[in-house]
Motif scaffolding. Structure first.
Motif, PDB file in Angstrom:
ATOM      1  N   UNK A 100      13.050  36.344 -20.584  1.00  0.00           N
ATOM      2  CA  UNK A 100      13.434  35.961 -19.217  1.00  0.00           C
ATOM      3  C   UNK A 100      12.970  37.111 -18.330  1.00  0.00           C
ATOM      4  N   UNK A 101      12.245  36.802 -17.275  1.00  0.00           N
ATOM      5  CA  UNK A 101      11.768  37.906 -16.434  1.00  0.00           C
ATOM      6  C   UNK A 101      12.501  37.976 -15.098  1.00  0.00           C
ATOM      7  N   UNK A 102      12.460  39.179 -14.542  1.00  0.00           N
ATOM      8  CA  UNK A 102      12.906  39.394 -13.181  1.00  0.00           C
ATOM      9  C   UNK A 102      11.604  39.442 -12.396  1.00  0.00           C
ATOM     10  N   UNK A 103      11.206  38.271 -11.891  1.00  0.00           N
ATOM     11  CA  UNK A 103       9.893  38.170 -11.252  1.00  0.00           C
ATOM     12  C   UNK A 103       9.869  38.883  -9.913  1.00  0.00           C
ATOM     13  N   UNK A 104       8.804  39.667  -9.717  1.00  0.00           N
ATOM     14  CA  UNK A 104       8.586  40.336  -8.429  1.00  0.00           C
ATOM     15  C   UNK A 104       7.440  39.648  -7.692  1.00  0.00           C
ATOM     16  N   UNK A 105       6.657  38.840  -8.454  1.00  0.00           N
ATOM     17  CA  UNK A 105       5.461  38.232  -7.857  1.00  0.00           C
ATOM     18  C   UNK A 105       5.249  36.793  -8.318  1.00  0.00           C
ATOM     19  N   UNK A 106       4.653  36.015  -7.425  1.00  0.00           N
ATOM     20  CA  UNK A 106       4.215  34.669  -7.770  1.00  0.00           C
ATOM     21  C   UNK A 106       2.714  34.636  -7.471  1.00  0.00           C
ATOM     22  N   UNK A 107       1.924  34.268  -8.479  1.00  0.00           N
ATOM     23  CA  UNK A 107       0.458  34.255  -8.374  1.00  0.00           C
ATOM     24  C   UNK A 107      -0.063  35.576  -7.789  1.00  0.00           C
ATOM     25  N   UNK A 108       0.545  36.674  -8.239  1.00  0.00           N
ATOM     26  CA  UNK A 108       0.090  38.004  -7.825  1.00  0.00           C
ATOM     27  C   UNK A 108       0.582  38.490  -6.476  1.00  0.00           C
ATOM     28  N   UNK A 109       1.287  37.609  -5.740  1.00  0.00           N
ATOM     29  CA  UNK A 109       1.797  37.981  -4.412  1.00  0.00           C
ATOM     30  C   UNK A 109       3.279  38.340  -4.506  1.00  0.00           C
ATOM     31  N   UNK A 110       3.677  39.409  -3.830  1.00  0.00           N
ATOM     32  CA  UNK A 110       5.095  39.779  -3.820  1.00  0.00           C
ATOM     33  C   UNK A 110       5.940  38.621  -3.298  1.00  0.00           C
ATOM     34  N   UNK A 111       7.090  38.416  -3.940  1.00  0.00           N
ATOM     35  CA  UNK A 111       8.014  37.385  -3.471  1.00  0.00           C
ATOM     36  C   UNK A 111       8.773  37.936  -2.272  1.00  0.00           C
ATOM     37  N   UNK A 112       8.625  37.298  -1.135  1.00  0.00           N
ATOM     38  CA  UNK A 112       9.342  37.771   0.045  1.00  0.00           C
ATOM     39  C   UNK A 112      10.761  37.202   0.007  1.00  0.00           C
ATOM     40  N   UNK A 113      11.658  37.826   0.746  1.00  0.00           N
ATOM     41  CA  UNK A 113      13.045  37.368   0.765  1.00  0.00           C
ATOM     42  C   UNK A 113      13.118  35.908   1.237  1.00  0.00           C
ATOM     43  N   UNK A 114      12.248  35.517   2.180  1.00  0.00           N
ATOM     44  CA  UNK A 114      12.297  34.131   2.653  1.00  0.00           C
ATOM     45  C   UNK A 114      11.722  33.163   1.612  1.00  0.00           C
ATOM     46  N   UNK A 115      10.995  33.712   0.635  1.00  0.00           N
ATOM     47  CA  UNK A 115      10.469  32.883  -0.453  1.00  0.00           C
ATOM     48  C   UNK A 115      11.168  33.239  -1.769  1.00  0.00           C
ATOM     49  N   UNK A 116      12.478  33.350  -1.729  1.00  0.00           N
ATOM     50  CA  UNK A 116      13.330  33.560  -2.894  1.00  0.00           C
ATOM     51  C   UNK A 116      13.184  34.938  -3.552  1.00  0.00           C
ATOM     52  N   UNK A 117      12.553  35.859  -2.854  1.00  0.00           N
ATOM     53  CA  UNK A 117      12.403  37.217  -3.369  1.00  0.00           C
ATOM     54  C   UNK A 117      13.539  38.110  -2.883  1.00  0.00           C
ATOM     55  N   UNK A 118      13.518  39.391  -3.150  1.00  0.00           N
ATOM     56  CA  UNK A 118      12.407  40.113  -3.780  1.00  0.00           C
ATOM     57  C   UNK A 118      12.350  39.945  -5.309  1.00  0.00           C
ATOM     58  N   UNK A 119      13.437  39.447  -5.897  1.00  0.00           N
ATOM     59  CA  UNK A 119      13.501  39.312  -7.352  1.00  0.00           C
ATOM     60  C   UNK A 119      14.070  37.944  -7.717  1.00  0.00           C
ATOM     61  N   UNK A 120      13.467  37.307  -8.698  1.00  0.00           N
ATOM     62  CA  UNK A 120      13.841  35.948  -9.073  1.00  0.00           C
ATOM     63  C   UNK A 120      13.911  35.878 -10.596  1.00  0.00           C
ATOM     64  N   UNK A 121      15.048  35.462 -11.128  1.00  0.00           N
ATOM     65  CA  UNK A 121      15.202  35.300 -12.587  1.00  0.00           C
ATOM     66  C   UNK A 121      14.415  34.062 -13.016  1.00  0.00           C
ATOM     67  N   UNK A 122      13.369  34.280 -13.832  1.00  0.00           N
ATOM     68  CA  UNK A 122      12.533  33.163 -14.286  1.00  0.00           C
ATOM     69  C   UNK A 122      12.556  33.048 -15.814  1.00  0.00           C
ATOM     70  N   UNK A 123      13.029  31.886 -16.279  1.00  0.00           N
ATOM     71  CA  UNK A 123      13.027  31.595 -17.721  1.00  0.00           C
ATOM     72  C   UNK A 123      11.647  31.076 -18.132  1.00  0.00           C
ATOM     73  N   UNK A 124      11.280  31.237 -19.421  1.00  0.00           N
ATOM     74  CA  UNK A 124       9.973  30.749 -19.897  1.00  0.00           C
ATOM     75  C   UNK A 124      10.009  29.253 -20.181  1.00  0.00           C
TER      76      UNK A 124
END
Ligand code: MTE
Ligand code: MO
Length: 166
Positions: A116-140
Motif C-alpha cells: 500500500x503506498x502513500x502516493x505523492x504523485x499521479x503520472x509523475x505530477x505532484x498531487x495537489x491538495x485540490x486533487x486529493x493530495x499531498x498524500x493519498x493512500x493507494x492500494x494495489x
C-alpha cells in the motif's frame, strides 16, 4: 583509567546522539506526521516528513484504475509498510487522518500483505491538495481485484496528514 571512563562516556554520548539524529528534521514544510507506537522521532514523540524526505526513500509505482480518477493511472510514493518499519512501528493498526479530519483505521495486516503506498504523485505530477493530495493512500488494486470494495475505498484516505500507530 580516567581517560578510559571519559572515552566511554564520550562513546555513549556519540552513540545516543547518532540514534537521535537517525531521522533528520524536515527543512521544508512538514506534510506528514507519524506518531504513536514508533521508536524513531525527530520532534518530540513524532516523526515529521517533508516531501524531499519522502522522495529520498525507495519509491514504488502502482498502476491502477481507481474510483477517483477516470482510466488507469500511475501512482508513486513510499510503501507504507517500509516507512513504518523504518520507524520501528509496532502495533495492530494505524489511524490515518486527513486534512479535513476524516480518518480511517487500517489493520497492520494490510501493510504486511500489500504494497500500500502513500502516493505523492499521479503520472509523475505532484498531487495537489485540490486533487486529493499531498498524500493519498493507494492500494494495489491491480495486484488483487478483491481489493476493489467499499471497505478498502474507506481506507483509501486522501489529503493524508498523519498516521498514528497503535
Ligand atoms: N480525506 C478523505 N478521504 C476519504 C474520505 C473522506 O471523506 N475524506 N472518504 C472515504 C470513503 S468512506 C470512501 S468510500 C471513499 C469515497 O471516495 P469518493 O467520495 O471520491 O467516492 O474515499 C475515502 N477517503
Ligand atoms: Mo465509504
Amino acid at each position: 583509567m580516567k581517560t578510559l571512563a571519559a572515552s566511554l562516556a564520550l562513546l555513549i554520548v556519540a552513540a545516543s546522539s547518532t540514534y537521535a539524529s537517525d531521522l533528520a528534521l524536515p527543512t521544508g514544510e512538514a506534510i506528514l506526521r507519524i506518531d504513536g507506537s514508533i521508536t524513531t522521532f525527530n520532534q518530540d514523540q513524532s516523526a515529521l516528513f517533508d516531501l524531499a524526505m519522502l522522495d529520498a526513500l525507495p519509491q514504488h509505482i502502482t498502476k491502477a484504475t481507481t474510483p477517483w480518477y477516470d482510466g488507469e493511472h500511475e501512482f508513486s510514493g513510499v510503501v507504507i509498510g517500509d516507512l513504518l518499519k523504518s520507524l520501528g512501528a509496532n502495533g495492530e493498526s494505524v489511524t490515518v487522518t486527513a486534512l479535513n479530519d476524516y480518518s480511517a483505521e487500517i489493520p497492520m495486516t494490510d501493510f504486511e500483505q500489500y504494497d500500500v503506498i502513500l502516493a505523492t504523485r499521479i503520472d509523475g505530477q505532484e498531487l495537489s491538495v485540490r486533487d486529493k493530495g499531498p498524500l493519498f493512500v493507494i492500494y494495489p488494486f491491480e495486484q488483487d481485484e478483491t481489493l476493489y470494495n467499499e471497505v478498502i475505498f474507506g481506507r483509501s484516505v486522501w489529503q493524508v496528514a498523519s498516521l498514528t500507530v497503535h
